[in-house]
Write a protein that holds these residues in place. Structure first.
Motif, mmCIF file in Angstrom:
data_model
loop_
_atom_site.group_PDB
_atom_site.id
_atom_site.type_symbol
_atom_site.label_atom_id
_atom_site.label_comp_id
_atom_site.label_asym_id
_atom_site.label_seq_id
_atom_site.Cartn_x
_atom_site.Cartn_y
_atom_site.Cartn_z
ATOM 1 N N LEU A 142 3.235 -3.394 3.576
ATOM 2 C CA LEU A 142 2.688 -4.526 2.825
ATOM 3 C C LEU A 142 3.769 -5.387 2.172
ATOM 4 O O LEU A 142 3.495 -6.493 1.710
ATOM 5 N N ARG A 143 5.013 -4.885 2.131
ATOM 6 C CA ARG A 143 6.118 -5.668 1.565
ATOM 7 C C ARG A 143 6.577 -6.759 2.538
ATOM 8 O O ARG A 143 7.357 -7.625 2.171
ATOM 9 N N ASP A 144 6.090 -6.661 3.776
ATOM 10 C CA ASP A 144 6.425 -7.674 4.776
ATOM 11 C C ASP A 144 5.131 -8.417 5.149
ATOM 12 O O ASP A 144 4.380 -7.965 6.015
ATOM 13 N N PRO A 145 4.844 -9.556 4.486
ATOM 14 C CA PRO A 145 3.569 -10.262 4.700
ATOM 15 C C PRO A 145 3.340 -10.684 6.156
ATOM 16 O O PRO A 145 2.206 -10.802 6.596
ATOM 17 N N SER A 146 4.426 -10.882 6.917
ATOM 18 C CA SER A 146 4.271 -11.347 8.300
ATOM 19 C C SER A 146 3.554 -10.320 9.170
ATOM 20 O O SER A 146 2.894 -10.675 10.143
ATOM 21 N N GLN A 147 3.672 -9.028 8.820
ATOM 22 C CA GLN A 147 2.994 -7.986 9.613
ATOM 23 C C GLN A 147 1.473 -8.172 9.560
ATOM 24 O O GLN A 147 0.789 -8.076 10.579
ATOM 25 N N ILE A 148 0.968 -8.456 8.356
ATOM 26 C CA ILE A 148 -0.466 -8.675 8.195
ATOM 27 C C ILE A 148 -0.872 -10.012 8.816
ATOM 28 O O ILE A 148 -1.869 -10.092 9.552
ATOM 29 N N GLU A 149 -0.092 -11.056 8.543
ATOM 30 C CA GLU A 149 -0.417 -12.393 9.067
ATOM 31 C C GLU A 149 -0.477 -12.419 10.582
ATOM 32 O O GLU A 149 -1.357 -13.031 11.184
ATOM 33 N N ASN A 150 0.463 -11.731 11.218
ATOM 34 C CA ASN A 150 0.529 -11.722 12.683
ATOM 35 C C ASN A 150 -0.262 -10.578 13.303
ATOM 36 O O ASN A 150 -0.297 -10.434 14.525
ATOM 37 N N ASN A 151 -0.864 -9.755 12.424
ATOM 38 C CA ASN A 151 -1.612 -8.589 12.896
ATOM 39 C C ASN A 151 -0.727 -7.675 13.759
ATOM 40 O O ASN A 151 -1.157 -7.131 14.775
ATOM 41 N N GLU A 152 0.546 -7.565 13.350
ATOM 42 C CA GLU A 152 1.510 -6.768 14.104
ATOM 43 C C GLU A 152 2.035 -5.625 13.250
ATOM 44 O O GLU A 152 2.883 -5.824 12.385
ATOM 45 N N PRO A 153 1.566 -4.401 13.460
ATOM 46 C CA PRO A 153 2.078 -3.270 12.680
ATOM 47 C C PRO A 153 3.540 -2.998 13.054
ATOM 48 O O PRO A 153 3.963 -3.311 14.163
ATOM 49 N N TYR A 154 4.289 -2.402 12.112
ATOM 50 C CA TYR A 154 5.681 -2.083 12.441
ATOM 51 C C TYR A 154 5.769 -0.884 13.376
ATOM 52 O O TYR A 154 6.776 -0.645 14.025
ATOM 53 N N MET A 155 4.642 -0.138 13.453
ATOM 54 C CA MET A 155 4.631 1.005 14.375
ATOM 55 C C MET A 155 3.196 1.315 14.798
ATOM 56 O O MET A 155 2.270 1.215 13.997
ATOM 57 N N LYS A 156 3.060 1.698 16.055
ATOM 58 C CA LYS A 156 1.751 2.044 16.597
ATOM 59 C C LYS A 156 1.933 3.300 17.442
ATOM 60 O O LYS A 156 2.743 3.311 18.378
ATOM 61 N N ILE A 157 1.211 4.357 17.092
ATOM 62 C CA ILE A 157 1.352 5.622 17.824
ATOM 63 C C ILE A 157 0.108 5.838 18.693
ATOM 64 O O ILE A 157 -1.010 5.911 18.170
ATOM 65 N N PRO A 158 0.269 5.935 20.013
ATOM 66 C CA PRO A 158 -0.889 6.190 20.876
ATOM 67 C C PRO A 158 -1.286 7.668 20.848
ATOM 68 O O PRO A 158 -0.422 8.544 20.765
ATOM 69 N N CYS A 159 -2.581 7.940 20.855
ATOM 70 C CA CYS A 159 -3.091 9.320 20.926
ATOM 71 C C CYS A 159 -4.008 9.404 22.141
ATOM 72 O O CYS A 159 -5.209 9.161 22.026
ATOM 73 N N SER A 160 -3.441 9.725 23.268
ATOM 74 C CA SER A 160 -4.195 9.665 24.521
ATOM 75 C C SER A 160 -5.055 10.901 24.771
ATOM 76 O O SER A 160 -6.098 10.833 25.410
ATOM 77 N N ASP A 161 -4.618 12.056 24.264
ATOM 78 C CA ASP A 161 -5.320 13.302 24.596
ATOM 79 C C ASP A 161 -6.669 13.438 23.896
ATOM 80 O O ASP A 161 -7.695 13.599 24.528
ATOM 81 N N SER A 162 -6.643 13.378 22.579
ATOM 82 C CA SER A 162 -7.866 13.582 21.795
ATOM 83 C C SER A 162 -7.845 12.645 20.601
ATOM 84 O O SER A 162 -6.843 12.559 19.886
ATOM 85 N N LYS A 163 -8.943 11.932 20.371
ATOM 86 C CA LYS A 163 -8.936 10.916 19.306
ATOM 87 C C LYS A 163 -8.834 11.546 17.917
ATOM 88 O O LYS A 163 -9.248 12.688 17.697
ATOM 89 N N ILE A 164 -8.289 10.772 16.992
ATOM 90 C CA ILE A 164 -8.141 11.218 15.601
ATOM 91 C C ILE A 164 -9.474 11.029 14.872
ATOM 92 O O ILE A 164 -10.082 9.961 14.942
ATOM 93 N N THR A 165 -9.924 12.062 14.198
ATOM 94 C CA THR A 165 -11.194 11.994 13.462
ATOM 95 C C THR A 165 -10.982 12.033 11.950
ATOM 96 O O THR A 165 -11.902 11.756 11.187
ATOM 97 N N SER A 166 -9.778 12.405 11.504
ATOM 98 C CA SER A 166 -9.465 12.419 10.071
ATOM 99 C C SER A 166 -7.949 12.408 9.915
ATOM 100 O O SER A 166 -7.239 12.950 10.765
ATOM 101 N N ALA A 167 -7.463 11.790 8.845
ATOM 102 C CA ALA A 167 -6.015 11.744 8.624
ATOM 103 C C ALA A 167 -5.704 11.492 7.155
ATOM 104 O O ALA A 167 -6.454 10.791 6.473
#
Length: 242
Positions: free
Chosen positions: A44-69
């Protein structure tokens, strides 16, 4: 009530949370409509991430979806529970999988940490709740019931655990409320023994939480009610004597 930011996703958001310092948010999206399950991290300290809808990191979970974290201590990693019953630790800096275990046989419905963030408890469809070490993911304790556990919470002042659950919402109409499936159940953290039940809901309990001062707890149910219970004076006397 003013909206500060809006983040758009391609599929339903299943979990979300702020890190220890309140600067980073993480959320996971469902595997549906042809989209993969992802965990996204925004600073959140980098407003451009929210404005551009671009997270600084995205982790794919292909095997089994996340249900809680939930976030781990000091915001170094997140702990994710999966539909398969697996638990994963993901680094919030690199996205690397730091640890992986499978102690549950079915979906993990809920994860809640202890007050000091050293331990966390999981609630699962396999009729158990389990206690783990936050850093090592070492399995410490198991609390067994006869029905799916939807939510579990750790008392901030005593070695007590409260579990809530029941059954799948679609099965509720076939069950008599007198069977007592919808009680909040209290277990001793160290001895894994059940010592109390609280009735009231006439549908499965979806969520339980202790008050930060440990003197009350609340439960939210499929019946549309949130019930807030204050503990009797004897509850505190009993624990201190024990």
């Amino acid at each position: 009530g003013k909206q500060l930011a809006l983040v758009k996703t391609s599929s339903a958001v299943r979990t979300c949370g702020f890190d220890f310092g309140g600067n980073i948010i993480m959320f996971s999206t469902d595997k549906q409509m042809g989209y993969q399950c992802f965990v996204s991290f925004f600073d959140l300290r980098d407003p451009s991430q929210i404005e551009n809808n671009e997270p600084y990191m995205k982790i794919p979970c292909s095997d089994s979806k996340i249900t809680s974290a939930v976030w781990g201590p000091l915001g170094e990693f997140i702990i994710a529970g999966h539909e398969s019953g697996e638990l994963n630790q993901f680094s919030a800096k690199s996205g690397e999988q730091l640890a992986n275990i499978k102690e549950h046989t079915k979906q993990i419905n809920d994860i809640q940490t202890s007050r000091d963030m050293t331990m966390f408890i999981t609630a699962s469809k396999d009729n158990t709740a389990k206690l783990f070490d936050c850093t090592t993911l070492e399995h410490l304790k198991t609390f067994r019931t006869e029905r799916p556990v939807n939510s579990a919470a750790l008392s901030p002042i005593f070695d007590h655990v409260v579990l809530g659950g029941g059954q799948e919402a679609m099965d509720v109409t076939t069950t008599s409320t007198r069977i007592g499936k919808f009680e909040a159940r209290f277990f001793h953290l160290a001895f894994e023994e059940e010592f109390g039940r609280v009735k009231g809901h006439f549908g499965p309990i979806n969520s339980v939480a202790f008050h930060p001062d440990g003197k009350s707890y609340s439960s939210g149910g499929e019946d549309g009610y949130v019930r807030i219970h204050y503990f009797d004076p004897q509850y505190f006397e009993f624990e201190f004597e024990a």
